[in-house]
Scaffold this active site. Structure first.
Site, mmCIF file in Angstrom:
data_model
loop_
_atom_site.group_PDB
_atom_site.id
_atom_site.type_symbol
_atom_site.label_atom_id
_atom_site.label_comp_id
_atom_site.label_asym_id
_atom_site.label_seq_id
_atom_site.Cartn_x
_atom_site.Cartn_y
_atom_site.Cartn_z
ATOM 1 N N GLU A 284 -1.961 -3.534 -12.684
ATOM 2 C CA GLU A 284 -1.515 -4.416 -11.444
ATOM 3 C C GLU A 284 -0.165 -4.760 -11.619
ATOM 4 O O GLU A 284 0.428 -4.836 -10.565
ATOM 5 C CB GLU A 284 -2.700 -5.014 -11.027
ATOM 6 C CG GLU A 284 -3.812 -4.562 -10.660
ATOM 7 C CD GLU A 284 -3.778 -3.453 -9.254
ATOM 8 O OE1 GLU A 284 -3.099 -3.955 -8.489
ATOM 9 O OE2 GLU A 284 -4.493 -2.483 -9.198
ATOM 10 N N CYS B 167 -6.942 3.559 15.072
ATOM 11 C CA CYS B 167 -5.490 2.974 14.780
ATOM 12 C C CYS B 167 -4.705 2.727 15.914
ATOM 13 O O CYS B 167 -4.287 3.600 16.880
ATOM 14 C CB CYS B 167 -4.825 4.251 13.851
ATOM 15 S SG CYS B 167 -2.954 3.323 13.659
HETATM 16 S S1 SF4 Z 1 -2.004 7.112 8.665
HETATM 17 FE FE1 SF4 Z 1 -1.468 4.817 9.247
HETATM 18 S S2 SF4 Z 1 -0.608 4.845 11.199
HETATM 19 FE FE2 SF4 Z 1 -1.588 7.025 10.760
HETATM 20 S S3 SF4 Z 1 -3.553 6.714 11.447
HETATM 21 FE FE3 SF4 Z 1 -3.866 6.209 9.431
HETATM 22 S S4 SF4 Z 1 -3.448 4.046 9.703
HETATM 23 FE FE4 SF4 Z 1 -2.691 4.819 11.473
#
Ligand code: SF4
Length: 354
Positions: free
Chosen positions: A35, A207
């Site tokens: 990490e 999203c």
């Molecule tokens: S890749 Fe990122 S921007 Fe695209 S749908 Fe998934 S979370 Fe959303």
């Protein structure tokens, strides 16, 4: 949000990254090491460093007992050298204050040198199933896009909002290692900074950035700031197939590494050279630049040849050309020396003439 963790876990079971050398480990030493190395550094760069570290120092006791100079030498080239110094201090703290065993909670881990809240959470989640949220740069990007959180994530109110979101999304304790890895993998392989693959994303249905066409705008970039330029003059003093280096102070840029003697002006470099017995004017080379996070170093190397027997200042030593690839040198200094090697080892230097 219902289903966020479940969708991520399901995606990870089928598409997560496999085969990274630290993956699946429940050993806090190995998780911690990986990490810290992965902070601001790409996986492909980290893998050989990680493997060399665990081969040389297989546990925290071994690392704590190593000289700092060896740790710095093995770290050289990975950048952000404060991480290496903190790594060593942390190992010594774990041995001296915790009997050689890492604390088992994120809160206690975050009290160790160089372990921030997100790194502590990653160790606690991977090794002890703690329900602690990570929030590194990749995770900030995923959450900012998925929840449509505007503003630069480096400012406190935005970061606070992201931490709250991150904490609310956590699955039950038993799923924490896989969930934490899934979030890291999604940020690294699907929701990438420049070319996110929304069509392959398990979070696409919910999203906000995708629905509102703001994927390219989120998260907001760091507000622009003027980067200052610092100028310096580096002395490349040669003698009998060796080059003069000195150890830098533990704090500050390149702290603890060996580097070329550095001066604020050419005049100061000339004075120091005279003090070392250099009788010919040094040869200045074209200026070079190296970008740090907060400023750019603009430096001019000056090549000079020294007589064989000069008293060296404290902290200085001769470095043989054969050591240039392995010594604890900052990357731009190593690059410079590698380029200069043919000239430095030319017959005049090899003969040892002043
Ligand atoms: S890749 Fe990122 S921007 Fe695209 S749908 Fe998934 S979370 Fe959303």
């Amino acid at each position: 949000m219902a289903g966020f963790a479940a969708r991520l876990l399901d995606w990870h079971a089928r598409h997560g990254r496999r085969g990274l050398p630290w993956q699946g480990s429940r050993d806090p030493y190995r998780v911690w090491l990986s990490e810290v190395m992965l902070q601001q550094t790409q996986v492909a760069t980290v893998i050989p460093y990680y493997e060399r570290f665990v081969a040389r120092w297989p546990d925290v006791q071994a690392l704590a007992a190593a000289p700092l100079s060896e740790v710095m030498a093995l770290w050289a080239g990975l950048g952000y050298y404060a991480r290496a110094r903190n790594l060593h201090r942390c190992a010594q703290g774990v041995v001296a204050e915790h009997g050689g065993r890492f604390p088992t909670s994120g809160a206690a881990l975050a009290g160790l040198p160089g372990i921030g809240r997100s790194t502590a959470a990653a160790i606690a989640a991977f090794c002890f199933d703690e329900r602690a949220a990570i929030l590194d740069g990749n995770v900030k990007r995923v959450l900012a896009r998925h929840f449509g959180i505007a503003g630069y994530p480096g400012v406190a109110p935005v970061e606070r909002a992201l931490w709250q979101r991150a904490q609310r999304l956590l699955p039950p304790a038993a799923a924490m290692p896989a969930y934490t890895q899934a979030l890291m993998d999604l940020g690294a392989t699907v929701c990438t900074r420049r070319s996110p693959c929304c069509d392959r994303c398990p979070l696409r249905a919910t999203c906000v950035a995708r629905r509102s066409g703001r994927v390219a705008q989120l998260p907001a970039p760091r507000p622009p700031r003027a980067l200052r330029i610092e100028r310096a003059h580096l002395l490349v003093a040669l003698c009998r197939g060796r080059v003069l280096v000195e150890q830098r102070a533990p704090q500050g840029i390149w702290g603890g590494l060996f580097s070329l003697p550095q001066f604020a002006s050419a005049a100061a470099l000339h004075r120091a050279l005279a003090g070392l017995g250099g009788s010919e004017p040094p040869q200045p080379l074209p200026m070079r630049r190296h970008a740090f996070t907060h400023y750019t170093l603009s430096f001019t190397p000056h090549v000079a040849r020294l007589p064989a027997a000069v008293p060296l200042p404290a902290g200085a030593r001769w470095l043989r050309w054969g050591e240039v690839h392995t010594a604890a040198l900052p990357a731009p200094v190593r690059r410079l020396l590698v380029e200069l090697a043919p000239m430095a080892q030319a017959p005049r230097a090899a003969s040892g003439s002043g």
